[in-house]
Design a protein around this motif. Structure first.
Motif, PDB file in Angstrom:
ATOM      1  N   THR A   1       0.808  -1.225   0.000  1.00 63.61           N
ATOM      2  CA  THR A   1       0.000   0.000   0.000  1.00 63.61           C
ATOM      3  C   THR A   1       0.835   1.265   0.000  1.00 63.61           C
ATOM      4  O   THR A   1       0.351   2.319  -0.421  1.00 63.61           O
ATOM      5  N   ARG A   2       2.062   1.183   0.476  1.00 59.42           N
ATOM      6  CA  ARG A   2       2.875   2.389   0.552  1.00 59.42           C
ATOM      7  C   ARG A   2       4.029   2.368  -0.443  1.00 59.42           C
ATOM      8  O   ARG A   2       4.145   3.262  -1.287  1.00 59.42           O
ATOM      9  N   THR A   3       4.872   1.348  -0.342  1.00 57.03           N
ATOM     10  CA  THR A   3       6.089   1.340  -1.159  1.00 57.03           C
ATOM     11  C   THR A   3       5.782   1.048  -2.623  1.00 57.03           C
ATOM     12  O   THR A   3       6.121   1.837  -3.515  1.00 57.03           O
ATOM     13  N   LEU A   4       5.155  -0.104  -2.884  1.00 52.28           N
ATOM     14  CA  LEU A   4       4.871  -0.469  -4.268  1.00 52.28           C
ATOM     15  C   LEU A   4       3.872   0.493  -4.893  1.00 52.28           C
ATOM     16  O   LEU A   4       4.021   0.873  -6.064  1.00 52.28           O
ATOM     17  N   SER A   5       2.870   0.887  -4.124  1.00 49.54           N
ATOM     18  CA  SER A   5       1.886   1.834  -4.652  1.00 49.54           C
ATOM     19  C   SER A   5       2.541   3.151  -5.028  1.00 49.54           C
ATOM     20  O   SER A   5       2.259   3.718  -6.098  1.00 49.54           O
TER      21      SER A   5
END
Length: 799
Positions: free
Chosen positions: A535-539
């Motif tokens: 939810t944070r890094t890949l997004s």
């Protein structure tokens, strides 16, 4: 008469008293006669007593005289005999004198010899006495010499025992000698010297263990590591009847790499070939590295001297100071693992020594003192680790630090120290570890997305096909039936991203090892960290790629296709986590992965970016539009810019074949609406104040080209004439396109030239909307209306 009788009676009493006194004098010893005579002089009749005394003396003289007279003849005979004896005695005297002279002459040499013998006997007696005295003094001197030798060789405790024997056993026997008095005076000084020397040895010991505490701690931690490896081997790989012994490597755990594809590498087992068995030496115990005899000697010496409490206070005070020095971390400890390892070794070495002192001495240190030191050490260690670990940005270093902290805690736990707070702190470091992993994987994802060509993966052989399918869970029966060469629908970053997510999960799992966590806690930790990754890094990485300025429609289309396949793979990630944690997804409170939401959001952002990008491309083509609104020529084909635009749209929508249907349809409808709106804006620009029939004819051809494109169905799935509705505002009726254009032009011109007379504008718009005049009639009517109002309005330019 009566007076005469009384006088007579008194006289009789006095006479009786005098008689009694005389008898006492005769019978009493001369030395005791004084009190008797005093009693005579105390009376008044001493004259009469003297008379009676004289009478008694005369009586005794007469008796003596009578007795002498009776023995007189015998006395005469005796005298005669005595005279005869006197002559013989004279002869005898002469003979004796002569004999004595001869004897003196003859015994002179004998006397000289006897005198010499006397001197010899005296000397012999003196020598014997001297020997006896020396026999008493020699043990004293020997003990004193032994004492000095013991002190010279630093055998302080035996010296103290010798001093006690000397003081209480030997010196009292010869205490009257002067040298003994000197020794007695030196005994307190010797005791102080022994105390000082033993204390000096203790200080040297304390300094030595301060310098070598890291070596002691290293040995203790190595022993704990070996024991833990041995326990793991027994639990994991019991080999019955095997003669091979496992070799334990104390630092194998620190060499693991996060890039491995399994939670435990083969190296972690610590098992080597049997050839290395001979080189394996038994690790000495921590107490074997330290000579504790100075402590024992000093403690016993101070106990014997009655200063045990002083010694205990000094020892504890010095060890507290050393503890504070040991617990002070170096400023650059966070830079390398060796800094942490040396710090832990020193702490372990300190408490191993204290634990040994606790169990080998009686009361020098007690459990309360050890617990107090441990509480201080625990708080300072945790504070130092929190501070220095916060500077660490390398997940490999954080993982190694975690393994080192676990070994540190296990080592101290073996010695009975509570370490629960250390494991609680590891849970805090776990969050930091997750953050460092997220930063690392942010770079990994960025590199993957930047290096991807955003083209479907080509497959030329069965081997390559199986390799890709082995890396990413993809099943498509139609694709499998197709002959080689063929292509996967997704690009290379799909299997790479999927594998990196699995590697991230492995990295999270590595940190949870040896933390004494339940399977549920491990599963929850992994899922929460994976959710943050998605939810944070890949997004964020996907959003950055989508929002790049140089991103093309082809790349955006491929991103949508890729995120669709990654979204489908989330269930396989769920199964992967379940397999490594053995916690079923149906378990209560199990965290779900948010990958579906992440990839949907990325896909929606890509879709919006496609719509925006298409509109920007359309605007770029429209910037090439160069209408000559005053031309008199009638065109017979659409404008070149519009033909190129339609060709671009056709080729672009041909790429959308792999997109979900609604996405392609929405993109096509959005592009057509934007094109229609832009064409309308070309007519309504403020600079356009005059139109000719030729210009309108050319514009009409362009609109027909757009309508033909809409009728051709560039994207399947539209109902009949649905796409053409995008251009309805340009042509409300196909036969009256020019009327619509002129109506909109009239509206603008009426506002410009008849702004103060709105009734004329409204009348003209109403008239035109109800009739279907030709362009010439319309123009003439408009021109006539304006001329009729020329007197009341500003000058009107020609239409």
């Amino acid at each position: 008469m009566e007076r005469g009788k009384m006088a007579e009676a008194e006289s009789l009493e006095t006479a009786a008293e005098h008689e009694r006194i005389l008898r006492e004098i005769e019978s009493t010893d001369t030395a005791c006669i004084g009190p008797t005579l005093r009693s005579v002089y105390d009376g008044e009749e001493h004259g009469r007593f003297m008379e009676k005394l004289e009478t008694r003396i005369r009586n005794h003289d007469r008796e003596i005289e009578k007795m002498c007279n009776f023995h007189y003849q015998g006395f005469v005979d005796s005298i005669t005999e005595l005279l005869k004896v006197r002559g013989e005695a004279q002869k005898l005297k002469n003979q004796v004198t002569d004999t004595n002279r001869k004897l003196q002459h003859e015994g002179k040499e004998l006397v000289i010899a006897m005198e010499e013998l006397k001197q010899c006997r005296l000397q012999q007696r003196n020598i014997s006495a001297t020997v006896d005295k020396l026999m008493l003094c020699l043990p004293v001197l020997e003990m004193y010499s032994k004492l000095r030798d013991q002190m010279k060789t630093k055998r302080h405790y035996p010296a103290l025992k010798t001093l006690e024997h000397l003081e209480h056993t030997y010196l009292p026997q010869v205490s009257h000698y002067r040298f003994c008095k000197v020794m007695v005076d030196n005994i307190p000084k010797l005791r102080e010297e022994i105390k000082d020397v033993s204390m000096s040895d203790l200080k040297d010991f304390l300094e030595s263990i301060r310098k070598h505490s890291d070596k002691i701690g290293e040995t203790a931690m190595k022993q704990a590591q070996q024991q833990r490896n041995l326990d793991n081997i027994i639990l994991q790989q019991p080999r019955i009847g095997s003669k091979k012994k496992p070799k334990k490597d104390a630092y194998t755990i620190f060499d693991t790499e996060i890039g491995s594809t399994s939670p435990k590498s083969e190296q972690d087992s610590g098992i080597l070939d049997v050839e290395d068995e001979e080189d394996d030496e038994e690790v000495p115990g921590a107490q074997d590295l330290v000579d504790f005899s100075p402590v024992y000697r000093c403690l016993h010496i101070y106990s014997v001297l009655g200063a045990r409490e002083t010694f205990e206070n000094y020892y504890r005070k010095q060890r507290r100071k050393q503890a504070r020095l040991v617990l002070q971390p170096p400023s650059n400890m966070h830079e390398t693992l060796d800094g942490y390892r040396k710090y832990f070794n020193q702490i372990v070495g300190f408490f191993v020594v204290e634990d040994h002192i606790l169990h080998t001495t009686q009361g020098l240190v007690n459990r309360a003192y050890i617990d107090e030191l441990w509480e201080m050490a625990l708080s300072k260690t945790i504070a130092a680790l929190r501070t220095h670990s916060s500077y660490c940005s390398d997940p490999n270093l954080v993982l190694d630090l975690k393994n080192l902290i676990v070994l540190f805690a296990d080592t101290l736990q073996v010695y009975g120290f509570p370490v629960n707070q250390l494991f609680d702190m590891l849970l805090e470091i776990r969050d930091q570890y997750s953050e460092t992993l997220l930063k690392k994987w942010s770079g990994i994802f960025r590199n993957i997305l930047d290096s991807d060509n955003y083209s479907p993966i080509p497959v030329t052989s069965e081997e390559i096909y199986k390799k890709v399918v082995g890396q990413f869970p993809f099943q498509d029966t139609e694709l499998e039936k197709q002959p080689f060469p063929k292509k996967f629908p997704f690009s290379e970053f799909v299997p790479k991203v999927y594998n990196q997510i699995k590697e991230f999960i492995y990295a999270c799992l590595k940190f949870s090892e040896d933390l004494h966590l339940s399977s549920t806690e491990v599963d929850d930790m992994i899922r929460k960290s994976t959710n943050l990754l998605l939810t944070r890094t890949l997004s964020s990485s996907l959003q950055n790629v989508i929002k790049r300025k140089n991103i093309g429609l082809t790349e955006l289309v491929q991103i949508i296709i890729n995120t669709t396949h990654l979204e489908k793979s989330c269930k396989y990630l769920e199964e992967f986590i379940t397999n490594i944690t053995n916690v079923l997804p149906e378990t209560v409170h199990t965290t779900k992965l948010y990958g579906t939401t992440t990839f949907k959001d990325a896909r929606h952002a890509a879709e919006e970016e496609i719509y925006t990008n298409l509109n920007q491309k359309i605007d770029q083509f429209l910037q090439l539009a160069d209408y000559d609104w005053m031309t008199g020529e009638l065109g017979n084909k659409a404008s070149d810019y519009l033909v190129d635009l339609i060709a671009f749209l056709r080729s672009t929508f041909a790429v959308f074949t792999h997109l979900p249907g609604k996405v392609a349809q929405t993109a096509c409808m959005s592009a057509c609406k934007h094109l229609a709106t832009s064409l309308m804006q070309l007519l309504l620009e403020a600079e356009v104040r005059q139109l000719t029939l030729g210009a309108l004819q050319q514009f009409n051809l362009d609109v027909r080209e757009c309508e033909q494109f809409a009728r051709s169905g560039p994207v399947p799935g539209f109902q009949e004439d649905t796409l053409q509705l995008a251009f309805i505002d340009l042509r409300q009726d196909k036969r009256d396109f020019t009327d619509v254009v002129m109506l909109r032009t009239l509206s603008r011109l009426s506002w410009n030239y008849l702004g103060k007379h709105c009734n004329y504008q409204l009348r003209a718009m109403k008239c035109c909307s109800k009739s279907k005049w030709s362009v010439d009639t319309w123009s003439g009517q408009l021109y006539g209306t304006i001329q009729n109002e020329s007197d009341r309005c500003s000058p009107v330019h020609s239409f």
